[in-house]
Structures are given as C-alpha cells and as structure tokens.
Design a protein around this motif. Sequence first.
Motif, PDB file in Angstrom:
ATOM      1  N   GLU A   1       0.853  -1.194   0.000  1.00 25.11           N
ATOM      2  CA  GLU A   1       0.000   0.000   0.000  1.00 25.11           C
ATOM      3  C   GLU A   1       0.886   1.240   0.000  1.00 25.11           C
TER       4      GLU A   1
ATOM      5  N   GLN B   1      -6.611   4.325   3.149  1.00 28.08           N
ATOM      6  CA  GLN B   1      -6.581   5.770   2.884  1.00 28.08           C
ATOM      7  C   GLN B   1      -7.385   6.144   1.632  1.00 28.08           C
TER       8      GLN B   1
ATOM      9  N   ASN C   1     -10.575   4.907  -1.329  1.00 28.08           N
ATOM     10  CA  ASN C   1     -12.029   4.963  -1.375  1.00 28.08           C
ATOM     11  C   ASN C   1     -12.704   4.138  -0.291  1.00 28.08           C
TER      12      ASN C   1
ATOM     13  N   THR D   1     -19.779   6.142   0.987  1.00 23.16           N
ATOM     14  CA  THR D   1     -20.983   6.390   1.778  1.00 23.16           C
ATOM     15  C   THR D   1     -21.630   5.082   2.248  1.00 23.16           C
TER      16      THR D   1
ATOM     17  N   LYS E   1     -19.948  -2.122  -1.683  1.00 24.42           N
ATOM     18  CA  LYS E   1     -20.819  -3.281  -1.472  1.00 24.42           C
ATOM     19  C   LYS E   1     -20.197  -4.552  -2.008  1.00 24.42           C
TER      20      LYS E   1
HETATM   21  C1  LIG Z   1     -17.551   9.510  -2.127  1.00 22.54           C
HETATM   22  C2  LIG Z   1     -17.694   8.062  -2.465  1.00 22.54           C
HETATM   23  C3  LIG Z   1     -18.861   7.387  -2.105  1.00 22.54           C
HETATM   24  C4  LIG Z   1     -19.015   6.033  -2.404  1.00 22.54           C
HETATM   25  N1  LIG Z   1     -20.142   5.391  -1.977  1.00 22.54           N
HETATM   26  C5  LIG Z   1     -20.287   4.055  -2.190  1.00 22.54           C
HETATM   27  C6  LIG Z   1     -21.426   3.374  -1.676  1.00 22.54           C
HETATM   28  O1  LIG Z   1     -22.286   3.956  -1.005  1.00 22.54           O
HETATM   29  N2  LIG Z   1     -21.562   2.048  -1.943  1.00 22.54           N
HETATM   30  C7  LIG Z   1     -20.638   1.373  -2.680  1.00 22.54           C
HETATM   31  O2  LIG Z   1     -20.814   0.186  -2.910  1.00 22.54           O
HETATM   32  N3  LIG Z   1     -19.512   1.993  -3.150  1.00 22.54           N
HETATM   33  C8  LIG Z   1     -19.325   3.315  -2.922  1.00 22.54           C
HETATM   34  N4  LIG Z   1     -18.199   3.965  -3.384  1.00 22.54           N
HETATM   35  C9  LIG Z   1     -17.214   3.210  -4.189  1.00 22.54           C
HETATM   36  C10 LIG Z   1     -16.219   2.417  -3.353  1.00 22.54           C
HETATM   37  O3  LIG Z   1     -15.741   3.193  -2.289  1.00 22.54           O
HETATM   38  C11 LIG Z   1     -15.054   1.971  -4.245  1.00 22.54           C
HETATM   39  O4  LIG Z   1     -15.538   1.378  -5.436  1.00 22.54           O
HETATM   40  C12 LIG Z   1     -14.141   0.943  -3.574  1.00 22.54           C
HETATM   41  O5  LIG Z   1     -13.789   1.365  -2.282  1.00 22.54           O
HETATM   42  C13 LIG Z   1     -12.892   0.738  -4.422  1.00 22.54           C
HETATM   43  O6  LIG Z   1     -12.100  -0.365  -3.997  1.00 22.54           O
HETATM   44  P1  LIG Z   1     -10.988  -0.245  -2.847  1.00 22.54           P
HETATM   45  O7  LIG Z   1     -11.652  -0.198  -1.530  1.00 22.54           O
HETATM   46  O8  LIG Z   1     -10.045  -1.364  -3.030  1.00 22.54           O
HETATM   47  O9  LIG Z   1     -10.312   1.146  -3.216  1.00 22.54           O
HETATM   48  P2  LIG Z   1      -9.283   2.039  -2.388  1.00 22.54           P
HETATM   49  O10 LIG Z   1      -9.616   2.066  -0.946  1.00 22.54           O
HETATM   50  O11 LIG Z   1      -9.164   3.326  -3.099  1.00 22.54           O
HETATM   51  O12 LIG Z   1      -7.947   1.183  -2.516  1.00 22.54           O
HETATM   52  C14 LIG Z   1      -6.948   1.373  -3.496  1.00 22.54           C
HETATM   53  C15 LIG Z   1      -5.639   1.514  -2.764  1.00 22.54           C
HETATM   54  O13 LIG Z   1      -4.565   1.395  -3.687  1.00 22.54           O
HETATM   55  C16 LIG Z   1      -3.536   2.243  -3.229  1.00 22.54           C
HETATM   56  N5  LIG Z   1      -2.606   2.508  -4.338  1.00 22.54           N
HETATM   57  C17 LIG Z   1      -2.817   3.279  -5.430  1.00 22.54           C
HETATM   58  N6  LIG Z   1      -1.718   3.300  -6.221  1.00 22.54           N
HETATM   59  C18 LIG Z   1      -0.805   2.496  -5.610  1.00 22.54           C
HETATM   60  C19 LIG Z   1       0.534   2.106  -5.954  1.00 22.54           C
HETATM   61  N7  LIG Z   1       1.142   2.546  -7.066  1.00 22.54           N
HETATM   62  N8  LIG Z   1       1.182   1.282  -5.095  1.00 22.54           N
HETATM   63  C20 LIG Z   1       0.590   0.826  -3.943  1.00 22.54           C
HETATM   64  N9  LIG Z   1      -0.664   1.174  -3.596  1.00 22.54           N
HETATM   65  C21 LIG Z   1      -1.363   1.991  -4.416  1.00 22.54           C
HETATM   66  C22 LIG Z   1      -4.274   3.482  -2.746  1.00 22.54           C
HETATM   67  O14 LIG Z   1      -3.463   4.244  -1.865  1.00 22.54           O
HETATM   68  C23 LIG Z   1      -5.485   2.872  -2.072  1.00 22.54           C
HETATM   69  O15 LIG Z   1      -5.313   2.684  -0.689  1.00 22.54           O
HETATM   70  C24 LIG Z   1     -18.000   5.331  -3.110  1.00 22.54           C
HETATM   71  C25 LIG Z   1     -16.832   6.011  -3.476  1.00 22.54           C
HETATM   72  C26 LIG Z   1     -16.660   7.351  -3.149  1.00 22.54           C
HETATM   73  C27 LIG Z   1     -15.393   8.048  -3.530  1.00 22.54           C
END
Ligand SMILES: Cc1cc2nc3c(=O)[nH]c(=O)nc-3n(C[C@H](O)[C@H](O)[C@H](O)COP(=O)(O)OP(=O)(O)OC[C@H]3O[C@@H](n4cnc5c(N)ncnc54)[C@H](O)[C@@H]3O)c2cc1C
Lengths: 416, 95
Positions: A63, A69, A71, A76, A368
């Motif tokens: 990470e 940190q 999404n 929400t 979700k």
């Molecule tokens: C305002 C908002 C509201 C939302 N509401 C909803 C909702 O109500 N319901 C729903 O289902 N979804 C919702 N979503 C969508 C959902 O949050 C995302 O689709 C989902 O969290 C994405 O997957 P993730 O958790 O793995 O992403 P993230 O938490 O963004 O994980 C990606 C990670 O990769 C890391 N990274 C990036 N580049 C590198 C690199 N080069 N090397 C190492 N690490 C790296 C980042 O730092 C980050 O921590 C919402 C999104 C937002 C922004």
Amino acid sequence: MRFSALRVIKEALTGHKGWQPLWRNPDPQPAYDFVIVGGGGHGLATAYYLSTTFRKARIAVLEKGWLGQGNIGRNTTIIRSNYLLPGNQPFYEFSMKLWEGLEQAFNFNAMVSQRGIVNLFHSDGQRDAYRRRGNAVLLSGADAELLDRDQLRAMIPFLNFDNTRFPIKGGLSQRRAGTARHDGVAWGYARGADLAGVDLIQNCEVTGFRIAQGRVLGVETSRGYIGAGKVGVAVAGMTSQVMAKAGLRLPIESHVLQAFVSEGLKPVIPGVITFGAGHFYISQSDKGGLVFGGDIDGYNSYAQRGNLAVIEDVAEGGMALMPMIGRARLLRIWGGIMDMSMDGSPIIDRTPVEGLYLNAGWCYGGFKATPASGYAFAHLLATDTPHDTARAFRLDRFAKGHVIDEKGAGAQPNLH
Amino acid sequence: MLIPHPLLGPRDAVEFTYLGDASLLARPDGLAEGADAAFHDYVYLRDNPAGVHRELWYHEQGDRSWLVVTRNTVTHEILGAELARDVALAMRGAK
Ligand SMILES: Cc1cc2nc3c(=O)[nH]c(=O)nc-3n(C[C@H](O)[C@H](O)[C@H](O)COP(=O)(O)OP(=O)(O)OC[C@H]3O[C@@H](n4cnc5c(N)ncnc54)[C@H](O)[C@@H]3O)c2cc1C
C-alpha cells in the motif's frame, strides 16, 4: 487476540491494558508467492480470502500510503444486491451473503446493518423499469419489493411526496440492503489477513513491474524490488496509472465523487433512500450524521476533491426530497477518485501479461462488492479460473461485444 | 472552474457538458484494414493521464460550440481552450 463481549468486560475492569495493535508492521521480504497491490477494501479482502480460504502461501499487500486511505475510507457505505443484469446480480448477491456472515467470519465489528434501501420513482415509466429490476432481483434469489406511495408515507413520512417536478409515486425496496462501517471493513480484513500470515506493507508504492518474456517477475517499489509469483492489482482510481507501467491501456477513466456528512442528529432516517431523478441519496450513520451524496463531478480527475457546482446540485436535490434537511448543518465534504469503466461494470480478470491480474472498474459502487470482489479475485489468483459469479467481468468484453451496461449509457463513463 | 472560451471569454464550467479525451476527434477510418480493432481502441481505451489532459467540452448552455480544453486533472487548473473545429481542421490539414 480475539474480540468478544467477555473480553470487553475484562478489559474494562483492568484498565484497557491488554489491547494490542490489530496487525504487525513488517518490512518487505525479498519475494512472495502472491503480491497484492493496493491496501484498500478490495486488496485487503483479496489477501484475507487468499490466505484463509484458498492457499497457504507467502502473501503481501503493498500500500503506497496507509491501509484504507483510499475509497474504502471515503465512501458512503451502502451495501445492496439489486442489480438488473445477469452478469452483475449473482455477484452482488454473493457479496450480500458474505456481508451477512462477515463479522462472525473475521471476528471484527464492521457494523453491518441491514436497514433497507428504497429507490424512489416518480412516473409510470420509472415504475415499470423498477418493477422489471425487482423481478430480475427476485429471479436471482435475492429480495425486492415494490412499495406504493402509502406504504412509503408510513415508512418515511418526512419526504416531499408532492414535489411538483418529481412527485413520489412509490419505490423499489430491498430490506436486506443497508450500510456497514467502511473503516471497520478495512480493519477487519486487514487484521484477518495479518492473523493468517499476510504481510501488510504500508508506505510502499509500486512504481513499476519487472516483466520478462511476457511474464511478470516482481514489482519495483519505493521500498525496493519485490519478487512475486503472481501480482494482483486493486488500486481503484489509480488503475490506469499503475497498469500503464505494465504497458496496458485500459477502458477506464478516473473521476471524482463527493460525499457529505451533517452534524450528528437524533435518529430520523430509517434506511437508505435514493432519489435518482434528483441526483441525491441519503442515509444516517450510527453516530447520527446524515451521510449523503449525488452524482460524480463528471470530468476526469485525480484531485480527491470536487467542485462547488456539484455541491450545490446535491444540496438542491436534498432540499427537493426532504426540505427539513435545510435545518441540518454540513460538517464535512470530501472526494474520492474512482475507476469509472466504459460500461459501468467491474473487471476481475487476467491480463495479457502472464502472472499479472486486474481488479478494477468499480465506479462508485465498489464498497458493497468488497467481500465478493476479494473472494473472486482470490479465487482467480489461486486457481487461474474465474469465480462462478464473476465470469462476466472480463477485460476483453469490450472487444467481444459483451459489455455489461446497467444503465444503457454507452461508452461514456460520466453517464454511468 | 472557469473555461476561457476563445469567442466569449471566461465562462463557468457548469454551462458546459463534458465528453472526454480530445483524441475522440481522431475518428478511425471505418473502411481501412483493421478497422474493428481501431474502433475498439477509439471507443473504449483511454490514456486517462494524471496531469495535463486535452478534453472535449460542449457549451450547451451557451453558444453550442465544442471546445478542446487543456486542463490538469490533478489540480483542476485550466491551461487553455480552443475551438474544437479549429483543432479538427488543423488535424486534417496536417495529414
Ligand atoms: C464519495 C464516495 C462514495 C461512495 N459510496 C459508495 C457506496 O455507497 N456504496 C458502494 O458500494 N460503493 C461506494 N463507493 C465506491 C467504493 O468506495 C469503491 O468502489 C471501492 O472502495 C474501491 O475499492 P478499494 O476499496 O479497493 O479502493 P481504495 O480504498 O481506493 O484502494 C486502493 C488503494 O490502492 C492504493 N494505491 C494506489 N496506487 C498504488 C501504488 N502505485 N502502489 C501501492 N498502492 C497503491 C491506494 O493508496 C489505495 O489505498 C464510493 C466512493 C466514493 C469516492
């Protein structure tokens, strides 16, 4: 360290001296069998299911900042399984089933709360569309219910039912839908993965891939080279940037979505309410804050903040739907960068580079999906075959004409 | 965001709708060899840069012209705007 009611009481009586950090903070090893890039919800869930369900192996999550940190800590928190298309719905229902057993499975309070969702409609045409969607949901084995205006009035009397432009005629409801604590989900998966031996490596940015004869050998990082048998990338909004390092150009644009929280209020909103016609949706957190949002800003962005025009639009939507919201004070606004795919649906697939796997395209709906996405990606990484519910999420579906376009909006990410 | 419209001066971005990467101006030849693959790339694949991006905005609430706006996707700073027509004609001239 296991969490239990007994443990809470014991710690309360002994000055809370026995709580320990939820995970180790290890330095990277020279090589792993599996390297997961991205410590968001999907990366952590992938590592959790890979280590607990599929394989005993050397696994690391890399990470670039701190866990959660991105999404996963910005969304929400709405969870639901009420999609229309056969490529999507079984996957989201699988995710809902995993949500239902999640806290027992990883022994952590993720505050999963099935408080229900209502999608409002305002015209005969919309009612027909929602009836169709509800039937598709029922056919998939999930729950859906069409509610009329009187039923809604009894449930959520504070809505403006007689809005001149969008009078409320009813809603499609899913009672098993709801919300969960977004940070808790990340922490629960992180802790579960760590307990199963996964190295969670923070402040470790992947800056490139080492590829020879079409096969990935490892990743270049800000903490040095790390060898890998297989690499799974789950970096949400940064997907195009990271995969470009492996020479791939993807059907993805990065866009910003904003979220809003009011000051804490007494319980007023029973579940999740969506007002699609007005670009507005809302729920209330257990702390009392009204959690709401609207559409994406609509232009490519990596800024993690949006513009005032959309804030105004969301506020107008809120006032149109429930005028009492004008009394609440806004506490915080923020934005997250989303990987908007060209058909609005995700990708969980191999890539043209052998040993390199992709999990992306979650748009604004990937929270979700976190449990099923992790499970299906782990399945793919471990077995090289797609999970049954994720067979449609192919990277080559755009070339083959098998797009999964829930909204029928075409190849324009800002309309999904 | 304020877009410096070449004919009308600075205009609020809310007057515009957004289409996407200005590479959409370079539509492939549908009769050429390999048109299927070229159209797949044209319709679906994007560079999606973090930084300077040339993109198409339509002045829907204004003079209905298409602009090519150059904007930084990391800071939202707008670096310039041209009439898409001029850009397209220049591209054709360059061929
Ligand atoms: C305002 C908002 C509201 C939302 N509401 C909803 C909702 O109500 N319901 C729903 O289902 N979804 C919702 N979503 C969508 C959902 O949050 C995302 O689709 C989902 O969290 C994405 O997957 P993730 O958790 O793995 O992403 P993230 O938490 O963004 O994980 C990606 C990670 O990769 C890391 N990274 C990036 N580049 C590198 C690199 N080069 N090397 C190492 N690490 C790296 C980042 O730092 C980050 O921590 C919402 C999104 C937002 C922004």
